[in-house]
Design an enzyme around this catalytic site. Structure first.
Site, PDB file in Angstrom:
ATOM      1  N   GLY A 298       0.823  -1.199   0.000  1.00 33.52           N
ATOM      2  CA  GLY A 298       0.000   0.000   0.000  1.00 33.52           C
ATOM      3  C   GLY A 298       0.858   1.250   0.000  1.00 33.52           C
ATOM      4  N   PRO A 299       0.254   2.400  -0.194  1.00 26.12           N
ATOM      5  CA  PRO A 299       1.018   3.656  -0.232  1.00 26.12           C
ATOM      6  C   PRO A 299       1.579   4.014   1.138  1.00 26.12           C
ATOM      7  CG  PRO A 299      -1.344   4.065  -0.344  1.00 26.12           C
ATOM      8  CD  PRO A 299      -1.171   2.593  -0.452  1.00 26.12           C
ATOM      9  N   PRO A 300       2.530   4.946   1.191  1.00 28.22           N
ATOM     10  CA  PRO A 300       3.110   5.340   2.488  1.00 28.22           C
ATOM     11  C   PRO A 300       2.082   6.035   3.369  1.00 28.22           C
ATOM     12  CG  PRO A 300       4.514   6.046   0.659  1.00 28.22           C
ATOM     13  CD  PRO A 300       3.225   5.602   0.068  1.00 28.22           C
ATOM     14  N   GLY A 301       2.223   5.834   4.669  1.00 27.74           N
ATOM     15  CA  GLY A 301       1.402   6.556   5.631  1.00 27.74           C
ATOM     16  C   GLY A 301       0.069   5.929   5.949  1.00 27.74           C
ATOM     17  N   VAL A 302      -0.209   4.705   5.461  1.00 27.16           N
ATOM     18  CA  VAL A 302      -1.519   4.097   5.732  1.00 27.16           C
ATOM     19  C   VAL A 302      -1.473   3.168   6.940  1.00 27.16           C
ATOM     20  CG1 VAL A 302      -2.271   4.267   3.338  1.00 27.16           C
ATOM     21  CG2 VAL A 302      -1.071   2.229   4.095  1.00 27.16           C
ATOM     22  N   GLY A 303      -0.295   2.998   7.565  1.00 27.04           N
ATOM     23  CA  GLY A 303      -0.226   2.236   8.810  1.00 27.04           C
ATOM     24  C   GLY A 303       0.209   0.804   8.659  1.00 27.04           C
ATOM     25  N   LYS A 304       0.991   0.479   7.633  1.00 25.65           N
ATOM     26  CA  LYS A 304       1.430  -0.914   7.438  1.00 25.65           C
ATOM     27  C   LYS A 304       2.362  -1.357   8.569  1.00 25.65           C
ATOM     28  CE  LYS A 304       3.209  -0.079   3.416  1.00 25.65           C
ATOM     29  NZ  LYS A 304       2.881   1.356   3.328  1.00 25.65           N
ATOM     30  N   THR A 305       3.316  -0.496   8.922  1.00 29.17           N
ATOM     31  CA  THR A 305       4.274  -0.856   9.975  1.00 29.17           C
ATOM     32  C   THR A 305       3.603  -0.895  11.341  1.00 29.17           C
ATOM     33  OG1 THR A 305       6.058   0.160   8.680  1.00 29.17           O
ATOM     34  CG2 THR A 305       6.479  -0.249  11.025  1.00 29.17           C
ATOM     35  N   SER A 666      -3.962   2.827 -19.017  1.00 26.03           N
ATOM     36  CA  SER A 666      -5.303   3.188 -18.538  1.00 26.03           C
ATOM     37  C   SER A 666      -5.752   4.581 -18.957  1.00 26.03           C
ATOM     38  CB  SER A 666      -5.343   3.099 -17.004  1.00 26.03           C
ATOM     39  OG  SER A 666      -4.401   3.980 -16.430  1.00 26.03           O
ATOM     40  N   LYS A 709      -8.031   4.585  -7.607  1.00 24.59           N
ATOM     41  CA  LYS A 709      -8.480   5.630  -8.537  1.00 24.59           C
ATOM     42  C   LYS A 709      -9.832   6.203  -8.126  1.00 24.59           C
ATOM     43  CE  LYS A 709      -5.991   3.587 -12.446  1.00 24.59           C
ATOM     44  NZ  LYS A 709      -6.106   2.875 -13.740  1.00 24.59           N
TER      45      LYS A 709
END
Length: 775
Positions: A298-305, A666, A709
């Site tokens: 996922g993109p940075p800052g979404v809370g993966k870590t 796309s 998107k």
């Protein structure tokens, strides 16, 4: 001033890490210094020999002089030797020496064999008289004999147990001989090796590892401490003892409590939470379940870590994070071989040593940013770690024995799967972690971010109030991201500004008298009832007391964060023909993309700008070819009225944000709609965005990243989205409230796209059939 004359036989040593040498000498006789002649460059003295080797031939005279003392010494010496194993060659040789050598030489020989300190040995050498020498040596023999007797009592009887020559620590209470610091250090080192061997035998390591460790401990005992390999071997054995071979933590398997804990720590992320609860449920049914290998993309800052740390807390396991960003050496994963100087284990084994259990949660952060160099490919080294069929016998180069990683829960994080090797990607279970919607960001801000910032800045809810309308303004006007990191920084800036005002208010209050404070409190109550502060800049007295909440509204935002960074510019950009809105996917999340087109007189050339990739350039050529082939059908003409759209006409297509590289198929439907608007002179609807790949026949093919998107279009305030019909299944991943705000148009061909993109549709002009007469 008594010394020993000797002949140097051998010199052994080295200069690394510091100069140290061992000298092997053969003693000749004792001497006494009469006069020191010179000291430099080496001491030279006149000496007198005190005992002579020739006197050993006069055996009868010596025995008569010594008498009973010599017999007593010989009796103790024989008793000591008989307590040992005669099958050992050294013991048999010592027994022969007792019978063959003259009694006068025995004190010196036995003192060098039994366990004595350096101070005791020096005292024996200083004793010139044979009688004095016998008297000092007999207590040492007695002490050694008593130690052996005590050891034989305490040892457990074993069949065919090999008898060993055991050195007993000197009991200084017998002779009251003081020991030196050097002797104590030697004894401490010996005790450490014995303790290390005991730890190895009592540890629960595998049979193969135990065999290797016992072999190394035998080498360590025979090795001088001055050798560089001594420290390396000892470090290796200490690491083997510290590793958690069978030590593990007990999992908390209460699914209801785990669900509550995950919901409290993180908002949204339903798919991810569902996977963790499934693992807990299966663990309840099967205890020996192998740890899953998950990959959060996922993109940075979404809370993966942070969600990885939350999973460890939910399971009741230890957590260890391994940052893989920029790692380009496979030795970081597998470790170095012990033949190298400065070798150490890899990060996996080192992490297990740190947490102390064999079932932790390992977070492999930024696995998509691994490098490759001449030192090897760390992604290839991870294949063994992340393969459930292989990691039960993971072999680190430093350990050189297998270690079981099957109980470890591996969680990898990545921003994109494009840079992860296919073999490594195949071993992981991919879980997409998309960006947050505006509603989710508002909930996250008020549940987690704002309380965290208030605590970090020493503020309380009674001092600052941030309503949800203000949070929405920050999200839409001051940040544009998939995660919440920029939102967190903006909230921190607001808290710092409020902290300045609160601190100034407290400073002013300290200067007033108590009476003035009481009068001020009456005034404050009146102000609270009559008026509410609208912003920091509008209040007359900026230094408000802490109990008066400072309300953050739009005017306060403008004062603190400056003018808005992003504006809703959709309607402005579509005020002329030749502009359409497309949807793009990036590692940072989805984005809206404006496609602009213009035409001018020329030679029929197509110009493309905006740092486009090869696939996107091919989409543009496809679009212009399809429009040229269908120009009569839609009555599209160039400036001169010709159906050949490129006849004396140049077309320029531009994709704004020219510094950003763009590629992918796309944007095909967006380019077709933009060019159709240009040649027809009609405006594209301002609230419509689109995505999809096109073919030369006018078909619309499915694309990826639909959820990101759609979220980008929702953030930008768009109302209608045109997507390929075969992507309809991807809409199920989108939240219900987002789907309710948007209207989706499913298109399978370009006719449906054009009809949905223009007000009133984009009708096909009827073509009159001509009858050719054959007369």
């Amino acid at each position: 001033r008594i010394g020993t004359a000797a002949l140097a036989v051998q010199v052994v040593g080295s200069n690394w890490p510091k100069p140290h040498y061992t000298l092997l000498v053969t003693g000749l006789c004792r001497f006494q210094i009469l006069q020191l002649l010179k000291e430099k460059p080496y001491p030279v003295a006149e000496v007198e020999q005190l005992d002579r080797l020739e006197q050993f031939t006069n055996q009868h005279k010596s025995e008569e002089e010594l008498g009973e003392l010599s017999e007593q010494f010989y009796k103790y010496a024989v008793q000591l030797v008989e307590m040992l194993d005669m099958s050992v060659p050294a013991v048999a040789k010592l027994r022969r020496l007792l019978d063959n050598l003259p009694r006068e030489a025995l004190p010196d020989i036995l003192t060098s064999i039994i366990r004595t300190s350096n101070q005791e040995k020096l005292q024996i050498l200083d004793a010139v008289s044979l009688e004095e020498r016998f008297k000092m040596t007999i207590p040492l023999l007695v002490r050694q004999i008593e130690g052996l007797k005590l050891l034989q009592k305490t040892r457990k009887p074993k069949q065919d147990d090999d008898k060993r020559v055991v050195a007993i620590r000197p009991n200084r209470r017998i002779n009251h001989i003081p020991s030196t610091t050097e002797d104590e250090e030697e004894e401490d080192d010996h005790d450490d090796v014995v303790m290390l061997e005991k730890k190895i035998r009592t540890s629960s390591m595998s049979e193969q590892a135990l065999k290797v460790c016992l072999k190394e401990i035998k080498r360590l005992k025979k090795m001088p401490q001055s050798m560089p390999e001594y420290a390396l071997t000892r470090n290796y054995l200490e690491l083997m003892v510290e590793l958690p071979w069978n030590k593990s933590t007990k999992d908390r398997l209460e699914i209801r409590a785990a669900r509550i804990l995950l919901d409290n720590d993180h908002y949204a992320m339903e798919k991810l939470k569902k996977r963790v609860l499934e693992y807990l449920a299966v663990r309840q049914l099967k205890n020996n379940l192998k740890g899953p290998i998950l990959c959060f993309v996922g993109p940075p800052g979404v809370g993966k870590t942070s969600v990885g740390r939350s999973i460890a807390k939910t399971l009741g396991r230890e957590f260890h994070r391994i940052a893989l960003g920029g790692v380009c050496d496979q030795s970081d994963i597998r470790g170095h071989r012990r033949t190298y100087v400065g070798s150490m284990p890899g990060r996996i084994i080192n992490g297990l040593k740190t947490v102390g259990v064999n079932n932790p949660v390992f977070l492999l952060d930024e696995v998509d940013k691994l490098g490759k160099s001449l030192q090897g490919d760390p992604a290839a080294a991870l294949l063994e770690v992340l393969d459930p069929e292989q990691n039960h016998s993971f072999t680190d180069h430093y350990l050189n024995v297998a270690f079981d990683l099957s109980q470890v829960l591996f969680i990898a994080t990545a921003n994109t799967t494009a840079t992860i090797p296919p073999a490594l990607l195949d071993r992981m279970e991919i879980i997409q972690v998309p960006g947050y919607t505006q509603e989710e960001k508002i909930e996250i801000a008020h549940r987690h971010l704002i309380p965290k910032q208030l605590e970090q800045h020493g503020l309380t809810p009674q001092q600052i109030q941030i309503p949800q309308v203000t949070t929405l303004d920050i999200i839409t006007r001051y940040t544009r991201e998939a995660g919440v990191r920029s939102l967190d920084r903006k909230l921190g800036a607001i808290c710092r500004a409020v902290a300045v005002k609160v601190a100034e208010g407290q400073h002013k209050e300290t200067k007033t008298d108590r009476a003035e404070v009481s009068e001020g409190e009456d005034c404050k109550e009146h102000v609270t009832e009559d008026a509410k502060p609208e912003s920091i800049s509008d209040t007359a007295d900026l230094a408000l007391p802490p109990e008066m909440p400072i309300l953050i509204d739009f005017h306060a935002l403008k004062d603190i964060l400056g003018p808005p960074m992003y504006e809703m510019e959709v309607s402005e950009r579509l005020s002329q023909p030749g502009v359409a809105i497309g949807l793009a996917w990036t590692p940072l999340g989805g984005e809206i993309m404006f496609v602009e087109a213009s035409r001018m007189d020329g030679e029929g050339q197509l110009t493309l700008t905006g740092q486009l990739g090869d696939v996107m350039k091919e989409s543009a050529h496809l679009a212009i070819s399809w429009l040229r082939s269908n120009a009569k059908r839609y009555q599209l003409t160039n400036a001169s009225g010709s159906f050949d759209l490129l006849d004396n006409t140049d077309i320029h297509l531009h994709f704004p944000a020219g510094a950003v590289t763009k590629d992918g198929p796309s944007a095909g439907v967006t380019i077709v709609t933009c060019l159709a608007s240009l040649f027809s002179g009609r405006l594209v609807c301002s609230d419509v965005a689109m995505t999809g790949e096109i073919t030369l026949r006018g078909l619309v093919l499915p694309v990826g990243g639909i959820k990101d998107k759609v979220l980008a279009a929702h953030r930008a305030g768009l109302k209608r989205i045109i997507i390929p019909r075969r992507n309809e299944k991807d809409l199920e991943e989108i939240a219900v409230n987002v789907r309710q705000d948007l209207t989706f148009v499913m298109a399978s061909c370009l006719d449906e796209v054009l009809n949905a993109a223009f007000d009133g549709g984009f009708a096909v002009k009827p073509r009159l059939e001509r009858l050719n007469s054959k007369l």
